[in-house]
Design a protein around this motif. Structure first.
Motif, PDB file in Angstrom:
ATOM      1  N   UNK A  52     -12.132  -1.643 -16.643  1.00 40.05           N
ATOM      2  CA  UNK A  52     -12.128  -3.052 -16.278  1.00 40.05           C
ATOM      3  C   UNK A  52     -11.125  -3.335 -15.542  1.00 40.05           C
ATOM      4  N   UNK A  53      -9.886  -3.028 -16.226  1.00 39.90           N
ATOM      5  CA  UNK A  53      -8.578  -3.388 -15.597  1.00 39.90           C
ATOM      6  C   UNK A  53      -8.567  -2.630 -14.347  1.00 39.90           C
ATOM      7  N   UNK A  54      -8.911  -1.426 -14.219  1.00 40.33           N
ATOM      8  CA  UNK A  54      -8.831  -0.742 -12.917  1.00 40.33           C
ATOM      9  C   UNK A  54      -9.642  -1.124 -11.803  1.00 40.33           C
ATOM     10  N   UNK A  55     -10.806  -1.584 -12.137  1.00 40.57           N
ATOM     11  CA  UNK A  55     -11.727  -2.475 -11.285  1.00 40.57           C
ATOM     12  C   UNK A  55     -11.018  -3.658 -10.612  1.00 40.57           C
ATOM     13  N   UNK A  63      -1.586  -8.577  -7.552  1.00 40.01           N
ATOM     14  CA  UNK A  63      -1.638  -9.016  -8.990  1.00 40.01           C
ATOM     15  C   UNK A  63      -1.593  -7.845 -10.022  1.00 40.01           C
ATOM     16  N   UNK A  64      -2.151  -6.774  -9.630  1.00 37.24           N
ATOM     17  CA  UNK A  64      -2.032  -5.525 -10.557  1.00 37.24           C
ATOM     18  C   UNK A  64      -0.597  -5.215 -10.598  1.00 37.24           C
ATOM     19  N   UNK A  65       0.186  -5.111  -9.439  1.00 39.74           N
ATOM     20  CA  UNK A  65       1.577  -4.571  -9.529  1.00 39.74           C
ATOM     21  C   UNK A  65       2.345  -5.574 -10.232  1.00 39.74           C
ATOM     22  N   UNK A 112      -0.994   4.157 -11.408  1.00 38.35           N
ATOM     23  CA  UNK A 112      -0.817   4.008  -9.872  1.00 38.35           C
ATOM     24  C   UNK A 112      -0.337   2.573  -9.639  1.00 38.35           C
ATOM     25  N   UNK A 113      -0.808   1.708 -10.897  1.00 39.14           N
ATOM     26  CA  UNK A 113      -0.445   0.224 -10.346  1.00 39.14           C
ATOM     27  C   UNK A 113       0.764  -0.154 -11.628  1.00 39.14           C
TER      28      UNK A 113
END
Length: 115
Positions: A52-55, A63-65, A112-113
């Protein structure tokens, strides 16, 4: 109230909604990881929460970064691998390799994030 784009999150009221979901997913992962540290059962929810976090990360990369910490991802990975070593023999053989492979792939994507 300011509107700055046509995106669903393109206004002042909605622009931080995605951060709330990131924080919720990260909280769930942290709780699951804490449980996995001593778990002796072959079931876990960590990988579902990471998925879910990857989605979210794919949709909201900036925001992920900002919100994902690379050192925490490495810790979650370590905890998952230790859990798998401890309980892997309890996982039915027909699923065992697939679960490990899925975990490896999810962590590879998640790495990757973040910062």
């Amino acid at each position: 109230m300011k509107i700055f784009s046509t995106a669903p999150e393109g206004n002042e009221m909605a622009d931080m909604v995605n951060a709330r979901y990131f924080n919720l997913a990260i909280k769930q992962i942290e709780e699951n990881a804490e449980w996995l540290k001593t778990a002796t059962k072959p079931t876990q929810a960590l990988l579902a929460n990471i998925d879910i976090l990857i989605i979210l990360a794919k949709r909201f990369t900036v925001d992920a970064n900002l919100l994902i910490k690379k050192d925490r991802v490495q810790e979650w990975k370590k905890i998952f691998n230790e859990w798998f070593e401890r309980v892997g023999s309890k996982i039915p053989a027909k699923y065992r390799d697939g679960i490990k492979a899925n975990g490896d792939e999810l962590f590879k994507e998640l790495e990757q994030y973040g910062h």
